[in-house]
Design a protein around this motif. Sequence first.
Motif, PDB file in Angstrom:
ATOM      1  N   ILE A  81      51.302  43.595  52.404  1.00  0.00           N
ATOM      2  CA  ILE A  81      50.199  42.817  51.844  1.00  0.00           C
ATOM      3  C   ILE A  81      49.009  42.966  52.787  1.00  0.00           C
ATOM      4  N   GLU A  82      47.948  43.574  52.277  1.00  0.00           N
ATOM      5  CA  GLU A  82      46.758  43.794  53.092  1.00  0.00           C
ATOM      6  C   GLU A  82      45.837  42.590  52.971  1.00  0.00           C
ATOM      7  N   LEU A  83      45.530  42.005  54.123  1.00  0.00           N
ATOM      8  CA  LEU A  83      44.660  40.830  54.168  1.00  0.00           C
ATOM      9  C   LEU A  83      43.430  41.135  55.012  1.00  0.00           C
ATOM     10  N   PRO A  84      42.334  40.498  54.721  1.00  0.00           N
ATOM     11  CA  PRO A  84      42.144  39.489  53.692  1.00  0.00           C
ATOM     12  C   PRO A  84      41.982  40.126  52.313  1.00  0.00           C
ATOM     13  N   ILE A  85      42.173  39.303  51.281  1.00  0.00           N
ATOM     14  CA  ILE A  85      41.875  39.688  49.907  1.00  0.00           C
ATOM     15  C   ILE A  85      40.503  39.102  49.597  1.00  0.00           C
ATOM     16  N   ILE A  86      39.597  39.947  49.131  1.00  0.00           N
ATOM     17  CA  ILE A  86      38.226  39.531  48.856  1.00  0.00           C
ATOM     18  C   ILE A  86      38.001  39.547  47.338  1.00  0.00           C
ATOM     19  N   THR A  87      37.445  38.466  46.814  1.00  0.00           N
ATOM     20  CA  THR A  87      37.065  38.411  45.404  1.00  0.00           C
ATOM     21  C   THR A  87      35.540  38.296  45.334  1.00  0.00           C
ATOM     22  N   ASP A  88      35.000  38.046  44.156  1.00  0.00           N
ATOM     23  CA  ASP A  88      33.547  37.908  44.028  1.00  0.00           C
ATOM     24  C   ASP A  88      32.990  36.822  44.943  1.00  0.00           C
ATOM     25  N   LEU A 146      40.681  35.337  50.734  1.00  0.00           N
ATOM     26  CA  LEU A 146      42.048  34.829  50.859  1.00  0.00           C
ATOM     27  C   LEU A 146      42.628  35.458  52.112  1.00  0.00           C
ATOM     28  N   ARG A 147      43.083  34.617  53.032  1.00  0.00           N
ATOM     29  CA  ARG A 147      43.492  35.100  54.352  1.00  0.00           C
ATOM     30  C   ARG A 147      44.673  34.287  54.862  1.00  0.00           C
ATOM     31  N   ARG A 148      45.216  34.735  55.984  1.00  0.00           N
ATOM     32  CA  ARG A 148      46.250  33.966  56.668  1.00  0.00           C
ATOM     33  C   ARG A 148      45.658  32.665  57.187  1.00  0.00           C
ATOM     34  N   PHE A 149      46.490  31.631  57.228  1.00  0.00           N
ATOM     35  CA  PHE A 149      46.067  30.386  57.857  1.00  0.00           C
ATOM     36  C   PHE A 149      45.955  30.591  59.361  1.00  0.00           C
ATOM     37  N   GLU A 150      45.073  29.799  59.981  1.00  0.00           N
ATOM     38  CA  GLU A 150      44.851  29.842  61.432  1.00  0.00           C
ATOM     39  C   GLU A 150      44.910  28.425  61.978  1.00  0.00           C
ATOM     40  N   ALA A 163      45.186  31.010  52.772  1.00  0.00           N
ATOM     41  CA  ALA A 163      44.048  30.096  52.860  1.00  0.00           C
ATOM     42  C   ALA A 163      42.925  30.630  51.978  1.00  0.00           C
ATOM     43  N   ILE A 164      42.232  29.729  51.304  1.00  0.00           N
ATOM     44  CA  ILE A 164      41.096  30.081  50.448  1.00  0.00           C
ATOM     45  C   ILE A 164      39.824  29.559  51.104  1.00  0.00           C
ATOM     46  N   GLU A 165      38.814  30.438  51.222  1.00  0.00           N
ATOM     47  CA  GLU A 165      37.504  29.987  51.675  1.00  0.00           C
ATOM     48  C   GLU A 165      36.418  30.782  50.950  1.00  0.00           C
ATOM     49  N   HIS A 166      35.209  30.229  50.923  1.00  0.00           N
ATOM     50  CA  HIS A 166      34.073  30.949  50.337  1.00  0.00           C
ATOM     51  C   HIS A 166      33.764  32.167  51.194  1.00  0.00           C
ATOM     52  N   LYS A 167      33.330  33.224  50.551  1.00  0.00           N
ATOM     53  CA  LYS A 167      32.971  34.448  51.255  1.00  0.00           C
ATOM     54  C   LYS A 167      31.794  34.222  52.197  1.00  0.00           C
ATOM     55  N   GLU A 191      40.114  31.800  40.316  1.00  0.00           N
ATOM     56  CA  GLU A 191      39.727  33.062  40.959  1.00  0.00           C
ATOM     57  C   GLU A 191      40.738  33.479  42.020  1.00  0.00           C
ATOM     58  N   ALA A 192      41.187  32.529  42.819  1.00  0.00           N
ATOM     59  CA  ALA A 192      42.177  32.834  43.863  1.00  0.00           C
ATOM     60  C   ALA A 192      43.514  33.239  43.246  1.00  0.00           C
ATOM     61  N   ALA A 193      43.955  32.501  42.236  1.00  0.00           N
ATOM     62  CA  ALA A 193      45.237  32.804  41.589  1.00  0.00           C
ATOM     63  C   ALA A 193      45.188  34.158  40.899  1.00  0.00           C
ATOM     64  N   GLU A 194      44.065  34.478  40.282  1.00  0.00           N
ATOM     65  CA  GLU A 194      43.937  35.781  39.624  1.00  0.00           C
ATOM     66  C   GLU A 194      44.038  36.918  40.645  1.00  0.00           C
ATOM     67  N   ALA A 195      43.452  36.728  41.827  1.00  0.00           N
ATOM     68  CA  ALA A 195      43.542  37.747  42.881  1.00  0.00           C
ATOM     69  C   ALA A 195      44.983  37.931  43.337  1.00  0.00           C
ATOM     70  N   VAL A 196      45.728  36.842  43.432  1.00  0.00           N
ATOM     71  CA  VAL A 196      47.131  36.935  43.844  1.00  0.00           C
ATOM     72  C   VAL A 196      47.971  37.559  42.725  1.00  0.00           C
ATOM     73  N   MET A 197      47.646  37.263  41.471  1.00  0.00           N
ATOM     74  CA  MET A 197      48.344  37.913  40.358  1.00  0.00           C
ATOM     75  C   MET A 197      48.080  39.422  40.369  1.00  0.00           C
ATOM     76  N   LYS A 198      46.857  39.799  40.664  1.00  0.00           N
ATOM     77  CA  LYS A 198      46.528  41.226  40.755  1.00  0.00           C
ATOM     78  C   LYS A 198      47.362  41.882  41.849  1.00  0.00           C
ATOM     79  N   LEU A 199      47.469  41.235  42.992  1.00  0.00           N
ATOM     80  CA  LEU A 199      48.319  41.727  44.074  1.00  0.00           C
ATOM     81  C   LEU A 199      49.761  41.874  43.597  1.00  0.00           C
ATOM     82  N   ALA A 200      50.279  40.840  42.945  1.00  0.00           N
ATOM     83  CA  ALA A 200      51.683  40.839  42.511  1.00  0.00           C
ATOM     84  C   ALA A 200      51.965  41.936  41.494  1.00  0.00           C
ATOM     85  N   PHE A 201      51.093  42.102  40.525  1.00  0.00           N
ATOM     86  CA  PHE A 201      51.338  43.085  39.472  1.00  0.00           C
ATOM     87  C   PHE A 201      50.948  44.506  39.859  1.00  0.00           C
ATOM     88  N   GLU A 202      49.806  44.660  40.530  1.00  0.00           N
ATOM     89  CA  GLU A 202      49.278  45.997  40.764  1.00  0.00           C
ATOM     90  C   GLU A 202      49.701  46.609  42.096  1.00  0.00           C
TER      91      GLU A 202
END
Length: 192
Positions: A4-11, A15-19, A71-75, A113-124
């Motif tokens: 799993i390559e992090l962070p995942i960036i959406t619009d 989405l990143r590891r917790f710190e 973790a979810i945060e604004h870009k 938006e966050a869940a869709e990014a994780v679904m994309k990771l899971a499926f693709e």
Amino acid sequence: MPEIELPIITDRLVLRRFEAEDLERFHGYQSLPETARFLLRNELTKTKSMEVLGRYANFEFNQEGDWVCLAIEHKDKPGLLGEVVLKWLEGTGQGELGWILHPEARGHGIATEAAEAVMKLAFEKLAFHRIEAKLDALNDGSAGICKRLGMRLEATLVDNWHYKGQWATENIYAILDSEWRTRHHPWTRTIS
């Protein structure tokens, strides 16, 4: 299983590891009764928040039963907004999706938006076949997110959960990889 390559960036999101720096904000929403309302557990104490955050920060996703909590945060504005979870269920290529947001972050499409990014990771990337979300039937907000994600109500299990001293009805929403592809890549077709 691919890495799993992090962070995942959406619009709008990262989405990143917790710190460790996330602890105050994490505890801030995890300690609220309104956050825990539809969770199978009560709100978290500060000590429990530290313990949970440590597990989230150090996840491994190598085999069935493992889960990743991001973790979810604004870009453009750092600061924890909530979390999105993918659990690798037993059985080939199946996962469970979940999310929790800080009250200030709710109602802005962030969970979707966050869940869709994780679904994309899971499926693709991870080649999952099916993703489900299990909700208390009274959780209209999360039901709306599931619908916006293209998930269908697959089952309603009446008085299936007993938590916080009462019985609750569980709704299970799900989407298959073929449904995901049709929704996100309509120009492709599965040939059998």
